[in-house]
Design a protein around this motif. Structure first.
Motif, PDB file in Angstrom:
ATOM      1  N   PRO A 218       0.667  -1.426  -0.056  1.00  0.00           N
ATOM      2  CA  PRO A 218      -0.029   0.053  -0.130  1.00  0.00           C
ATOM      3  C   PRO A 218       0.816   1.214   0.081  1.00  0.00           C
ATOM      4  CG  PRO A 218      -0.010  -0.889   2.183  1.00  0.00           C
ATOM      5  CD  PRO A 218       0.917  -2.034   1.268  1.00  0.00           C
ATOM      6  N   ASN A 219       0.354   2.435  -0.517  1.00  0.00           N
ATOM      7  CA  ASN A 219       0.982   3.508  -0.299  1.00  0.00           C
ATOM      8  C   ASN A 219       1.100   4.266   0.958  1.00  0.00           C
ATOM      9  OD1 ASN A 219      -0.812   4.010  -3.249  1.00  0.00           O
ATOM     10  ND2 ASN A 219       1.234   4.363  -3.393  1.00  0.00           N
ATOM     11  N   ASN A 220       0.173   3.688   1.779  1.00  0.00           N
ATOM     12  CA  ASN A 220       0.315   4.436   3.402  1.00  0.00           C
ATOM     13  C   ASN A 220      -0.420   3.269   4.079  1.00  0.00           C
ATOM     14  OD1 ASN A 220       0.708   6.176   5.393  1.00  0.00           O
ATOM     15  ND2 ASN A 220      -1.361   6.364   5.533  1.00  0.00           N
ATOM     16  N   ILE A 221       0.056   3.068   5.429  1.00  0.00           N
ATOM     17  CA  ILE A 221      -0.800   1.958   6.282  1.00  0.00           C
ATOM     18  C   ILE A 221      -0.844   3.050   7.493  1.00  0.00           C
ATOM     19  CG2 ILE A 221      -0.382   0.166   7.773  1.00  0.00           C
ATOM     20  CD1 ILE A 221       1.201  -1.278   5.616  1.00  0.00           C
ATOM     21  N   ASP A 222      -2.000   3.157   8.121  1.00  0.00           N
ATOM     22  CA  ASP A 222      -2.320   3.957   9.376  1.00  0.00           C
ATOM     23  C   ASP A 222      -2.635   2.716  10.389  1.00  0.00           C
ATOM     24  OD1 ASP A 222      -3.002   5.875  10.952  1.00  0.00           O
ATOM     25  OD2 ASP A 222      -5.146   6.334  10.187  1.00  0.00           O
ATOM     26  N   ARG A 223      -1.778   2.788  11.326  1.00  0.00           N
ATOM     27  CA  ARG A 223      -1.980   1.555  12.114  1.00  0.00           C
ATOM     28  C   ARG A 223      -2.427   2.266  13.610  1.00  0.00           C
ATOM     29  NH1 ARG A 223       2.871   0.021   9.702  1.00  0.00           N
ATOM     30  NH2 ARG A 223       2.822  -2.234   8.924  1.00  0.00           N
ATOM     31  N   HIS A 224      -3.407   1.677  14.162  1.00  0.00           N
ATOM     32  CA  HIS A 224      -4.154   1.986  15.490  1.00  0.00           C
ATOM     33  C   HIS A 224      -4.030   0.717  16.430  1.00  0.00           C
ATOM     34  CE1 HIS A 224      -5.623   5.792  13.803  1.00  0.00           C
ATOM     35  NE2 HIS A 224      -5.730   5.061  12.718  1.00  0.00           N
ATOM     36  N   PRO A 225      -3.022   0.442  17.027  1.00  0.00           N
ATOM     37  CA  PRO A 225      -2.676  -1.026  17.925  1.00  0.00           C
ATOM     38  C   PRO A 225      -3.324  -0.776  19.264  1.00  0.00           C
ATOM     39  CG  PRO A 225      -0.718   0.330  17.587  1.00  0.00           C
ATOM     40  CD  PRO A 225      -1.716   1.071  16.879  1.00  0.00           C
ATOM     41  N   PHE A 226      -3.513   0.351  19.918  1.00  0.00           N
ATOM     42  CA  PHE A 226      -3.708   0.960  21.183  1.00  0.00           C
ATOM     43  C   PHE A 226      -5.007   1.735  21.691  1.00  0.00           C
ATOM     44  CE2 PHE A 226       0.971  -0.626  21.195  1.00  0.00           C
ATOM     45  CZ  PHE A 226       0.776  -1.622  21.537  1.00  0.00           C
ATOM     46  N   GLU A 227      -5.780   1.733  20.440  1.00  0.00           N
ATOM     47  CA  GLU A 227      -7.135   2.737  20.712  1.00  0.00           C
ATOM     48  C   GLU A 227      -7.898   2.479  22.033  1.00  0.00           C
ATOM     49  OE1 GLU A 227      -7.681   5.330  19.004  1.00  0.00           O
ATOM     50  OE2 GLU A 227      -6.072   5.075  17.509  1.00  0.00           O
ATOM     51  N   TYR A 228      -8.113   3.556  22.761  1.00  0.00           N
ATOM     52  CA  TYR A 228      -8.854   3.269  24.098  1.00  0.00           C
ATOM     53  C   TYR A 228     -10.080   2.765  23.898  1.00  0.00           C
ATOM     54  CZ  TYR A 228     -11.149   4.361  28.491  1.00  0.00           C
ATOM     55  OH  TYR A 228     -11.885   4.203  29.595  1.00  0.00           O
ATOM     56  N   ASP A 229     -10.846   3.209  22.920  1.00  0.00           N
ATOM     57  CA  ASP A 229     -12.411   2.749  22.876  1.00  0.00           C
ATOM     58  C   ASP A 229     -12.435   1.753  21.631  1.00  0.00           C
ATOM     59  OD1 ASP A 229     -11.595   4.540  20.980  1.00  0.00           O
ATOM     60  OD2 ASP A 229     -13.487   6.017  21.002  1.00  0.00           O
ATOM     61  N   SER A 230     -11.378   1.089  21.042  1.00  0.00           N
ATOM     62  CA  SER A 230     -11.602   0.084  19.917  1.00  0.00           C
ATOM     63  C   SER A 230     -10.543  -1.104  19.962  1.00  0.00           C
ATOM     64  CB  SER A 230     -11.645   0.910  18.701  1.00  0.00           C
ATOM     65  OG  SER A 230     -10.265   1.268  18.449  1.00  0.00           O
ATOM     66  N   LYS A 231     -10.906  -1.934  19.121  1.00  0.00           N
ATOM     67  CA  LYS A 231     -10.021  -3.181  18.895  1.00  0.00           C
ATOM     68  C   LYS A 231      -8.814  -2.504  18.060  1.00  0.00           C
ATOM     69  CE  LYS A 231     -13.217  -6.906  20.041  1.00  0.00           C
ATOM     70  NZ  LYS A 231     -14.036  -7.810  19.715  1.00  0.00           N
ATOM     71  N   PRO A 232      -7.772  -3.066  18.100  1.00  0.00           N
ATOM     72  CA  PRO A 232      -6.791  -2.948  17.243  1.00  0.00           C
ATOM     73  C   PRO A 232      -7.129  -3.008  15.603  1.00  0.00           C
ATOM     74  CG  PRO A 232      -5.815  -4.384  18.788  1.00  0.00           C
ATOM     75  CD  PRO A 232      -7.128  -4.255  18.822  1.00  0.00           C
ATOM     76  N   TYR A 233      -6.703  -1.884  14.971  1.00  0.00           N
ATOM     77  CA  TYR A 233      -7.072  -2.039  13.669  1.00  0.00           C
ATOM     78  C   TYR A 233      -6.105  -1.217  12.512  1.00  0.00           C
ATOM     79  CZ  TYR A 233      -8.704   2.767  13.639  1.00  0.00           C
ATOM     80  OH  TYR A 233      -8.905   4.320  13.852  1.00  0.00           O
ATOM     81  N   GLU A 234      -6.078  -1.443  11.159  1.00  0.00           N
ATOM     82  CA  GLU A 234      -5.141  -0.903  10.455  1.00  0.00           C
ATOM     83  C   GLU A 234      -6.049  -0.401   9.191  1.00  0.00           C
ATOM     84  OE1 GLU A 234      -1.042  -3.575  10.979  1.00  0.00           O
ATOM     85  OE2 GLU A 234      -1.957  -3.398   9.290  1.00  0.00           O
TER      86      GLU A 234
ATOM     87  N   LEU B 183      -5.751   3.436  -6.867  1.00  0.00           N
ATOM     88  CA  LEU B 183      -6.934   2.732  -6.901  1.00  0.00           C
ATOM     89  C   LEU B 183      -8.092   3.762  -6.316  1.00  0.00           C
ATOM     90  CD1 LEU B 183      -6.078  -0.972  -6.112  1.00  0.00           C
ATOM     91  CD2 LEU B 183      -6.456  -0.053  -8.221  1.00  0.00           C
ATOM     92  N   ASN B 184      -7.757   4.682  -5.247  1.00  0.00           N
ATOM     93  CA  ASN B 184      -8.431   5.597  -4.528  1.00  0.00           C
ATOM     94  C   ASN B 184      -9.459   4.777  -3.620  1.00  0.00           C
ATOM     95  OD1 ASN B 184      -9.762   7.993  -3.949  1.00  0.00           O
ATOM     96  ND2 ASN B 184     -11.377   7.847  -5.357  1.00  0.00           N
ATOM     97  N   ARG B 185      -8.719   4.002  -3.098  1.00  0.00           N
ATOM     98  CA  ARG B 185      -9.356   3.026  -2.189  1.00  0.00           C
ATOM     99  C   ARG B 185      -8.621   2.622  -0.839  1.00  0.00           C
ATOM    100  NH1 ARG B 185     -13.262  -0.722  -3.845  1.00  0.00           N
ATOM    101  NH2 ARG B 185     -13.387  -1.282  -1.523  1.00  0.00           N
ATOM    102  N   SER B 186      -9.354   2.378   0.044  1.00  0.00           N
ATOM    103  CA  SER B 186      -8.800   2.056   1.548  1.00  0.00           C
ATOM    104  C   SER B 186      -9.406   0.935   1.854  1.00  0.00           C
ATOM    105  CB  SER B 186      -8.942   3.242   2.444  1.00  0.00           C
ATOM    106  OG  SER B 186      -8.616   4.465   2.081  1.00  0.00           O
ATOM    107  N   PHE B 187      -8.364  -0.016   2.691  1.00  0.00           N
ATOM    108  CA  PHE B 187      -8.909  -1.278   3.321  1.00  0.00           C
ATOM    109  C   PHE B 187      -8.844  -1.246   4.955  1.00  0.00           C
ATOM    110  CE2 PHE B 187      -7.885  -1.773  -1.106  1.00  0.00           C
ATOM    111  CZ  PHE B 187      -8.883  -2.665  -1.651  1.00  0.00           C
ATOM    112  N   ILE B 188      -9.791  -1.647   5.657  1.00  0.00           N
ATOM    113  CA  ILE B 188      -9.517  -1.696   7.174  1.00  0.00           C
ATOM    114  C   ILE B 188      -9.548  -3.132   7.601  1.00  0.00           C
ATOM    115  CG2 ILE B 188     -10.612  -1.158   9.261  1.00  0.00           C
ATOM    116  CD1 ILE B 188     -12.183   1.179   7.434  1.00  0.00           C
ATOM    117  N   PHE B 189      -8.474  -3.515   8.279  1.00  0.00           N
ATOM    118  CA  PHE B 189      -8.391  -4.551   8.790  1.00  0.00           C
ATOM    119  C   PHE B 189      -8.675  -4.453  10.314  1.00  0.00           C
ATOM    120  CE2 PHE B 189      -5.834  -4.274   5.280  1.00  0.00           C
ATOM    121  CZ  PHE B 189      -5.910  -5.608   4.420  1.00  0.00           C
TER     122      PHE B 189
END
Length: 424
Positions: free
Chosen positions: A371-387, A394-400
Motif C-alpha cells: 500500500p502507499n500508506n498504512i495507518d496503524r491503531h494498535p492501542f486505541e482506548y475505545d476500539s480494538k486494534p485496526y489498520e 485505486l482511490n481505495r482504502s482497506f480496513i483490517f
C-alpha cells in the motif's frame, strides 16, 4: 557470462559451518543479498584450527556504475569474530572487492556472482560470527550473524568439513565452490571436496561412507568407498551422480572409518535439491501451487494439483508462468518473481496461527502489492486494534480489524470484482 571462481587446492578451501545448530537451521535462500559458508580445516599451527569464510555476492545485489570500459561495482566485506558471549572481539578482517563487466546485461543476470574468502586461525571452541557486506555506491549494508563451533582435530586421523562444488578439475587442482548449496542433480550430480588427515605412515587406506538423508534423518542413499591415503593431508573430490531426489532440503553425511571399519568421525552438510527448469525461489512446488490461489483460476489450480508425475507438474507449473511472463525474451519472469516475493513478504510479516499468505492482510498484499500508506491503531482506548491500508492509484482504502487481540487482522472492507485481480 558466469563468473567462474577457481580456488587452487593449495589454498584454503572453505565451506559452511558444520556446527550442529548451524546445519540444523540451514535455510535455502535464493534471493539473499549475499551467501556465506564457514568451514573447519586442520591448521599447521599447534592448538589452532583454520576456519575459512566464503562470501558470495550476486551481481544483481550490487549497484553498477558506468565507466569508460563498461560497468563497475565495488563492495566491502567485514567479518568479525567474537567469543561465545558476543562481547569480546577476537579478530576482525575487512577487504574490498571490485567487479568490472563490459555488458550491462551481465550486471542483472542471476547467473553472475563474485566470491571472496578469508581464513582465520582460531582455538577450538564456540564463536559468534558477524558478517557485513556494504555496497560502496548505494551504501546499502546487509549483515548476518551466526554461532559457529570451531572443531578440534584428532591428531592421529580426522577429516575436514565438506565443501560443495559446482565444478572440479582434479588434473589442474581446481574447484569452483557452491556457496548457496543449490544442487540441480540432473546437471553434474552432487560434487564436494574435503580433506583427510593422517599421522600414521603405515596406514594405507580407510573406508568412507557417503549417505544422503532427508530432514527426518531417513537414509535415502548410501555407498562406501575404499580410499587410498598417505601420510599428511589427503584432498578428496567426490561426485554422487546416480541420485534421485525430490525438491527440498537434504543432508550429505560423510563418515570416516579406519582399517578395522571403526567409525572415526561423521560430518554433515545440508544442501537444497532443485529441479532443472524450476526457478530457485520455489522450494516446495506443492506449496507454491497452493499459494497461486490469488492469480490462478480454480480450473488452472486443479490441473496443476492433479498432475500425474513430478515431470508433468513441473511442465504445467512452468507453462502457467510462461504465459504470464511480460518479457519472454529475457531470462527474468518479472510477474513470477514479484508474485512469490509478495508471498515471502506476507509470510514474514503477517503470519500468526496461519501462514501469512493465507491471512487477509497477506491476500491484499499479494494481490495489490504494497500500500502507499498504512495507518496503524494498535492501542486505541475505545476500539480494538485496526489498520487502514491506502492505495492512492485505486482511490481505495482497506480496513483490517483484530477481533481477538492476537494479531489476527480480518478485512472488513472486502475485495470485490476487479479489485480481486493480481496487479503487477
Amino acid at each position: 557470462m558466469k563468473l567462474i571462481v577457481f580456488l587452487l587446492f593449495s589454498l584454503s578451501i572453505l565451506v559452511i559451518a558444520q556446527d550442529q545448530n548451524y546445519e540444523k537451521n540451514f535455510k535455502q535462500s535464493y534471493d539473499a543479498f549475499f551467501h556465506q559458508d564457514f568451514l573447519n580445516f586442520r591448521s599447521d599451527k599447534p592448538g589452532m584450527t583454520k576456519v575459512d569464510v566464503y562470501i558470495q555476492v550476486p551481481y544483481k545485489s550490487l549497484q553498477f556504475i558506468k565507466t569508460g570500459q563498461g560497468f563497475t561495482a565495488k563492495y566491502s566485506v567485514v567479518v568479525s569474530v567474537f567469543d561465545e558471549s558476543k562481547e569480546k572481539l577476537i579478530v576482525e578482517k575487512t577487504w574490498n572487492e571490485t567487479i568490472n563487466v563490459i555488458d550491462f546485461a551481465q550486471t542483472t543476470s542471476r547467473l553472475n556472482y563474485n566470491v571472496g574468502f578469508r581464513s582465520f586461525e582460531l582455538k577450538p571452541g564456540n564463536y559468534f560470527f558477524r558478517t557485513a557486506v556494504i555496497d560502496s555506491d548505494s551504501k546499502k549494508e546487509v549483515k548476518s550473524e551466526n554461532n559457529f563451533r570451531v572443531r578440534e582435530f584428532n591428531p592421529s586421523i580426522d577429516m575436514s568439513d565438506i565443501l560443495l562444488v559446482t565444478k572440479s578439475e582434479v588434473k589442474n587442482n581446481q574447484v569452483m565452490p557452491n556457496i548457496p548449496r543449490n544442487v540441480t542433480l540432473s546437471v553434474g550430480g552432487l560434487q564436494f571436496f574435503y580433506e583427510i588427515y593422517i599421522s600414521d605412515s603405515s596406514m594405507k587406506n580407510c573406508t568412507v561412507d557417503y549417505e544422503i538423508l532427508d530432514r527426518e534423518s531417513k537414509v535415502l542413499y548410501k555407498k562406501s568407498v575404499l580410499e587410498e591415503i598417505t601420510f599428511g593431508k589427503n584432498q578428496i573430490v567426490e561426485s554422487l551422480d546416480d541420485l534421485r531426489l525430490d525438491l527440498g532440503t537434504f543432508i550429505l553425511r560423510v563418515t570416516l572409518k579406519d582399517e578395522n571399519f571403526k567409525t572415526i568421525t561423521s560430518i554433515n552438510k545440508s544442501f537444497f535439491s532443485r529441479w532443472i527448469g524450476l526457478p530457485g525461489s520455489v522450494t516446495d512446488i506443492d506449496k507454491a501451487i497452493s499459494q497461486m490461489v490469488y492469480i490462478a483460476t480454480p480450473d488452472e489450480l486443479s490441473k496443476l494439483k492433479d498432475s500425474q508425475t513430478n515431470e508433468d507438474k513441473l511442465k504445467n507449473f512452468l507453462g502457467f508462468w510462461k504465459k504470464k511472463d511480460p518479457s519472454p525474451n529475457n531470462e527474468e519472469n518479472e510477474v513470477f518473481n514479484e508474485y512469490f516475493r509478495r508471498v515471502a513478504y506476507a509470510n514474514d510479516n503477517f503470519s500468526n496461527y496461519n501462514e501469512g499468505w493465507r491471512t487477509d492482510r497477506g491476500m491484499v498484499y499479494i494481490i495489490l502489492g504494497a500500500p502507499n500508506n498504512i495507518d496503524r491503531h494498535p492501542f486505541e482506548y475505545d476500539s480494538k486494534p485496526y489498520e487502514v491500508w491506502e492505495y492512492y492509484e485505486l482511490n481505495r482504502s482497506f480496513i483490517f480489524l483484530d477481533q481477538t487481540g492476537f494479531g489476527d487482522y480480518r478485512l472488513i472492507t472486502p475485495l470485490t470484482g476487479d479489485l480481486f485481480r493480481y496487479r503487477y
